[in-house]
Design a protein around this motif. Structure first.
Motif, PDB file in Angstrom:
ATOM      1  N   ALA A  85       3.519   9.065   6.816  1.00 57.25           N
ATOM      2  CA  ALA A  85       2.527  10.079   6.462  1.00 57.25           C
ATOM      3  C   ALA A  85       2.175  10.032   4.988  1.00 57.25           C
ATOM      4  N   ILE A  86       0.958  10.503   4.693  1.00 60.45           N
ATOM      5  CA  ILE A  86       0.474  10.587   3.315  1.00 60.45           C
ATOM      6  C   ILE A  86      -0.333  11.867   3.170  1.00 60.45           C
ATOM      7  N   ASP A  87      -0.232  12.530   2.012  1.00 63.46           N
ATOM      8  CA  ASP A  87      -1.035  13.728   1.794  1.00 63.46           C
ATOM      9  C   ASP A  87      -2.104  13.450   0.750  1.00 63.46           C
ATOM     10  N   ARG A  88      -2.926  14.454   0.480  1.00 58.24           N
ATOM     11  CA  ARG A  88      -4.070  14.273  -0.418  1.00 58.24           C
ATOM     12  C   ARG A  88      -3.647  13.954  -1.854  1.00 58.24           C
ATOM     13  N   GLY A  89      -2.407  14.263  -2.182  1.00 61.71           N
ATOM     14  CA  GLY A  89      -1.913  13.923  -3.511  1.00 61.71           C
ATOM     15  C   GLY A  89      -1.342  12.526  -3.594  1.00 61.71           C
ATOM     16  N   GLY A  90      -1.350  11.792  -2.462  1.00 62.85           N
ATOM     17  CA  GLY A  90      -0.802  10.438  -2.433  1.00 62.85           C
ATOM     18  C   GLY A  90       0.683  10.386  -2.173  1.00 62.85           C
ATOM     19  N   ARG A  91       1.324  11.552  -1.937  1.00 63.64           N
ATOM     20  CA  ARG A  91       2.766  11.556  -1.639  1.00 63.64           C
ATOM     21  C   ARG A  91       3.001  10.976  -0.258  1.00 63.64           C
ATOM     22  N   LEU A  92       4.092  10.234  -0.127  1.00 61.85           N
ATOM     23  CA  LEU A  92       4.398   9.517   1.108  1.00 61.85           C
ATOM     24  C   LEU A  92       5.687  10.029   1.726  1.00 61.85           C
ATOM     25  N   ALA A  93       5.746   9.996   3.043  1.00 58.16           N
ATOM     26  CA  ALA A  93       6.991  10.298   3.754  1.00 58.16           C
ATOM     27  C   ALA A  93       7.045   9.423   4.991  1.00 58.16           C
ATOM     28  N   SER A  94       8.240   9.128   5.464  1.00 60.88           N
ATOM     29  CA  SER A  94       8.362   8.321   6.672  1.00 60.88           C
ATOM     30  C   SER A  94       9.609   8.726   7.441  1.00 60.88           C
ATOM     31  N   VAL A 150      -0.038   1.224   3.564  1.00 65.38           N
ATOM     32  CA  VAL A 150      -0.172   2.199   2.482  1.00 65.38           C
ATOM     33  C   VAL A 150      -1.581   2.147   1.898  1.00 65.38           C
ATOM     34  N   ALA A 151      -2.074   0.933   1.632  1.00 73.05           N
ATOM     35  CA  ALA A 151      -3.435   0.801   1.098  1.00 73.05           C
ATOM     36  C   ALA A 151      -4.457   1.349   2.085  1.00 73.05           C
ATOM     37  N   LEU A 152      -4.239   1.093   3.366  1.00 72.36           N
ATOM     38  CA  LEU A 152      -5.193   1.522   4.386  1.00 72.36           C
ATOM     39  C   LEU A 152      -5.251   3.041   4.506  1.00 72.36           C
ATOM     40  N   VAL A 153      -4.087   3.701   4.580  1.00 71.81           N
ATOM     41  CA  VAL A 153      -4.118   5.157   4.732  1.00 71.81           C
ATOM     42  C   VAL A 153      -4.624   5.830   3.458  1.00 71.81           C
ATOM     43  N   ARG A 154      -4.391   5.231   2.312  1.00 72.07           N
ATOM     44  CA  ARG A 154      -4.972   5.776   1.086  1.00 72.07           C
ATOM     45  C   ARG A 154      -6.495   5.718   1.150  1.00 72.07           C
ATOM     46  N   ARG A 155      -7.034   4.614   1.642  1.00 72.64           N
ATOM     47  CA  ARG A 155      -8.494   4.517   1.789  1.00 72.64           C
ATOM     48  C   ARG A 155      -9.004   5.523   2.815  1.00 72.64           C
ATOM     49  N   VAL A 156      -8.301   5.672   3.932  1.00 68.26           N
ATOM     50  CA  VAL A 156      -8.703   6.639   4.959  1.00 68.26           C
ATOM     51  C   VAL A 156      -8.752   8.055   4.388  1.00 68.26           C
ATOM     52  N   MET A 157      -7.823   8.376   3.492  1.00 75.00           N
ATOM     53  CA  MET A 157      -7.771   9.707   2.883  1.00 75.00           C
ATOM     54  C   MET A 157      -8.655   9.818   1.635  1.00 75.00           C
ATOM     55  N   GLY A 158      -9.385   8.763   1.303  1.00 74.90           N
ATOM     56  CA  GLY A 158     -10.270   8.812   0.154  1.00 74.90           C
ATOM     57  C   GLY A 158      -9.564   8.732  -1.181  1.00 74.90           C
ATOM     58  N   LEU A 159      -8.349   8.140  -1.204  1.00 71.28           N
ATOM     59  CA  LEU A 159      -7.577   8.024  -2.439  1.00 71.28           C
ATOM     60  C   LEU A 159      -7.758   6.628  -3.033  1.00 71.28           C
ATOM     61  N   PRO A 160      -7.695   6.515  -4.352  1.00 69.04           N
ATOM     62  CA  PRO A 160      -7.846   5.188  -4.969  1.00 69.04           C
ATOM     63  C   PRO A 160      -6.606   4.333  -4.756  1.00 69.04           C
ATOM     64  N   ASN A 161      -6.802   3.037  -4.666  1.00 72.04           N
ATOM     65  CA  ASN A 161      -5.710   2.070  -4.567  1.00 72.04           C
ATOM     66  C   ASN A 161      -5.580   1.298  -5.869  1.00 72.04           C
ATOM     67  N   ARG A 162      -4.370   0.765  -6.087  1.00 72.87           N
ATOM     68  CA  ARG A 162      -4.199  -0.142  -7.215  1.00 72.87           C
ATOM     69  C   ARG A 162      -5.021  -1.406  -6.975  1.00 72.87           C
ATOM     70  N   PRO A 163      -5.556  -2.043  -8.021  1.00 72.03           N
ATOM     71  CA  PRO A 163      -6.355  -3.256  -7.827  1.00 72.03           C
ATOM     72  C   PRO A 163      -5.558  -4.325  -7.088  1.00 72.03           C
ATOM     73  N   PRO A 164      -6.229  -5.127  -6.269  1.00 74.40           N
ATOM     74  CA  PRO A 164      -5.514  -6.186  -5.538  1.00 74.40           C
ATOM     75  C   PRO A 164      -4.959  -7.232  -6.484  1.00 74.40           C
ATOM     76  N   THR A 165      -3.836  -7.805  -6.089  1.00 72.92           N
ATOM     77  CA  THR A 165      -3.190  -8.832  -6.908  1.00 72.92           C
ATOM     78  C   THR A 165      -3.203 -10.196  -6.235  1.00 72.92           C
ATOM     79  N   SER A 166      -3.689 -10.271  -4.990  1.00 70.91           N
ATOM     80  CA  SER A 166      -3.679 -11.551  -4.280  1.00 70.91           C
ATOM     81  C   SER A 166      -4.678 -12.517  -4.910  1.00 70.91           C
TER      82      SER A 166
END
Length: 303
Positions: A85-94, A150-166
């Motif tokens: 799970a992820i909340d609007r503040g970006g906090r994660l739980a599993s 993590v990147a996907l659910v952040r996008r689903v919730m409208g949160l920014p992701n760290r820039p890709p490193t690949s």
């Protein structure tokens, strides 16, 4: 974030669930739209692609079947369910819950290293090692836990992701090997239909197919120099440029609509995920190419 274990308890491992909470105790299920049957069931992550969580959701949770396997002894594994799970503040739980009749202790104490294999946890680099995530996600600082989910659910919730490193060049090389495979397979099929001997493959014909080259090859040009130029082109471009291109032009691996929905990080994960590892493609190419040519291509693809 409360009640993850209770929500996941007793669910069939094959069932993937998506649900959100409005912060007042109400839980809403998200039902992904049905997609045309392709013979391959959509993964948990695929079902989240293109979804924007409703604004009144304060948290999103994903629950799916998983396999917990010891990295020190891969023969030790148990079935489980992972709820993340992820909340609007970006906090994660599993929460990791053993499947009925299974016991997580069968793969050893949690002081050991573990690998949790799941549609929900697999990321683009094949890195589904989520043991650190499972033990520490509930106390992690936002942005310190990563991976495709993590990147996907952040996008689903409208949160920014760290820039890709690949690495874009690695992606281009993987695409190049697939393009070679399709090219030589097409030639083989043509030869079979006409009854003619297959044409010998020239390296210059194959270099044209590289996304970082994509032009006719002059006789005096050295393959190593061409790949060096492709490397320089990869350094000069970035994932945002590649994503915007895919959002405006039809690609053979992603729709313009999905590319436009992605942020750069999710796009980079998808780009790497949707192309096979070079070693796999090179192994298949052994059936089509002379070994010296295949080895030369392998060396160039590793540059």
């Amino acid at each position: 974030m409360l009640g993850l274990e209770a929500l996941a308890a007793g669910l069939d491992p094959d069932i993937g669930l998506f649900f959100g909470t409005d912060g007042h105790g109400d839980v809403e299920l998200y039902l992904p739209p049905e997609v045309p049957e392709s013979g391959v069931p959509a993964s948990v992550t695929d079902k989240l692609l293109g979804f924007d969580a409703p604004h009144h959701w304060t948290a999103l949770a994903v629950s799916a079947g998983a396999t917990v396997r010891s990295l020190d002894d891969p023969s030790r594994s148990v079935a489980a369910r992972l709820t993340f799970a992820i909340d609007r503040g970006g906090r994660l739980a599993s929460q990791l819950t053993a499947a009925p009749g299974a016991n997580l202790a069968d793969v050893g104490q949690w002081s050991e290293r573990h690998n949790v294999e799941s549609d929900a946890t697999e990321n683009a680099n094949g890195d589904s090692h989520m043991s650190r995530h499972l033990r520490e996600a509930d106390t992690a600082q936002p942005g310190q836990v990563d991976g495709f989910l993590v990147a996907l659910v952040r996008r689903v919730m409208g949160l920014p992701n760290r820039p890709p490193t690949s690495n874009i060049l690695d992606w281009w090389n993987a695409r190049w090997l697939v393009a070679i495979l399709e090219f030589v397979d097409h030639r083989q099929q043509q030869a079979t239909r006409t009854g003619m001997a297959p044409q010998r493959h020239q390296l210059s014909d194959l270099l044209v197919l590289h996304p970082g080259i994509n032009r006719p090859i002059e006789a005096h040009e050295r393959p190593s120099d061409l790949l060096d130029g492709a490397r320089q082109a990869a350094v000069a471009t970035d994932w945002d440029e590649q994503r915007q291109l895919a959002a405006t032009e039809v690609q053979d691996w992603i729709s313009p609509e999905l590319a436009a929905w992605c942020d750069n990080t999710v796009f980079a994960y998808l780009a790497a995920r949707d192309w096979p590892e070079p070693a796999w493609t090179l192994n298949i190419l052994a059936h089509f190419l002379d070994e010296p040519l295949r080895q030369e291509i392998a060396v160039l693809a590793r540059r």
